[in-house]
Design an enzyme around this catalytic site. Structure first.
Site, PDB file in Angstrom:
ATOM      1  N   HIS A 181       0.823  -1.212   0.000  1.00  0.00           N
ATOM      2  CA  HIS A 181       0.000   0.000   0.000  1.00  0.00           C
ATOM      3  C   HIS A 181       0.857   1.262   0.000  1.00  0.00           C
ATOM      4  O   HIS A 181       2.081   1.216   0.151  1.00  0.00           O
ATOM      5  CB  HIS A 181      -0.968  -0.004   1.189  1.00  0.00           C
ATOM      6  CG  HIS A 181      -0.287   0.015   2.533  1.00  0.00           C
ATOM      7  ND1 HIS A 181       0.250   1.153   3.101  1.00  0.00           N
ATOM      8  CD2 HIS A 181      -0.061  -0.994   3.429  1.00  0.00           C
ATOM      9  CE1 HIS A 181       0.765   0.868   4.279  1.00  0.00           C
ATOM     10  NE2 HIS A 181       0.606  -0.433   4.506  1.00  0.00           N
ATOM     11  N   CYS A 197       3.051  -5.040   6.704  1.00  0.00           N
ATOM     12  CA  CYS A 197       2.664  -4.593   5.365  1.00  0.00           C
ATOM     13  C   CYS A 197       3.853  -3.953   4.654  1.00  0.00           C
ATOM     14  O   CYS A 197       4.803  -3.489   5.289  1.00  0.00           O
ATOM     15  CB  CYS A 197       1.502  -3.602   5.441  1.00  0.00           C
ATOM     16  SG  CYS A 197      -0.077  -4.382   5.858  1.00  0.00           S
TER      17      CYS A 197
END
Length: 235
Positions: A181, A197
């Site tokens: 992301h 992440c």
């Protein structure tokens, strides 16, 4: 012999001359500094015309990735660039080089597009092979229960937008809680700060997002597999 008539005539002439001189002096003084008849009245200030009322302008909110948001002095090695990269993986594959904080998008013919990334902090890195199962623009964020257990102050849900920690784009990996992301903190690129992440600048994640399809293979290398400084810049 004293002549009274002559003396009277001379006296009148002297008096008339004195009056004339006084009048001239008074006229000069009056011309130099006019006498205010009513000094207790002060002159009014000049009247200023009212300024036109400006129409109200509502604040604007960013709806697209902005270069300003990523306007952090990025080290040259973390800037998006095409490099030489030897791999047997097919073009379109994503390889996450966790220890070197790079993401490679395989182009084929011994080349790849390299991005600088942020990865998981100590104890939160992982490795394995996944695939992109979903893509989202300006994604909303719902922290998983295990993250809330560690950080109870986190919001239970946050709508997508410039203030969202997932940034401008997100690509979800398999059935895991992990994503590739964007970020609203571009200064964290090249660092180990996340809960697992993979993050890129908003500009870079938007570029990668445009290249990636659902089903894209993603290989995450373990932290222990610290490879040499791979990727020689080709352009």
């Amino acid at each position: 012999m004293f002549n009274l008539d002559t003396f009277k005539t001379f006296s009148r002439a002297v008096a008339f001359g004195a009056v004339a001189v006084s009048a001239i002096a008074f006229a000069g003084a009056a011309k130099a500094a006019p006498v205010q008849l009513f000094p207790f009245f002060q002159p009014l200030p000049p009247f200023a015309a009212p300024q036109p009322i400006q129409p109200y302008q509502a604040p604007t909110y960013q709806t697209e990735p902005s270069e300003d948001q990523d306007a952090v002095e990025m080290p040259a090695r973390f800037r998006r660039q095409t490099v030489s990269y030897a791999t047997r993986e097919a073009p379109g594959t994503i390889i996450i080089d966790t220890p070197n904080t790079y993401l490679y998008y395989v182009l084929g013919n011994g080349q790849a597009l390299r991005y600088g990334i942020g990865v998981g902090r100590d104890g939160f890195t992982w490795s394995g092979t996944q695939s992109v199962t979903r893509k989202a623009e300006w994604p909303a964020w719902t922290p998983p229960p295990e993250m809330i257990a560690r950080q109870p102050y986190l919001p239970r849900h946050m709508a997508g937008g410039p203030g969202n920690p997932l940034g401008a784009r997100a690509m979800y990996l398999g059935g895991t809680i992990y994503r590739i992301h964007g970020t609203n903190a571009p200064d964290t690129i090249g660092k180990r700060v996340s809960s697992g992440c993979i993050r890129l600048t908003n500009d870079d994640v938007s570029d990668l997002y445009s290249r990636v399809n659902v089903g894209t293979k993603v290989i995450v290398l373990p932290m222990t597999e610290r490879r040499a400084e791979l990727g020689t810049v080709t352009r």
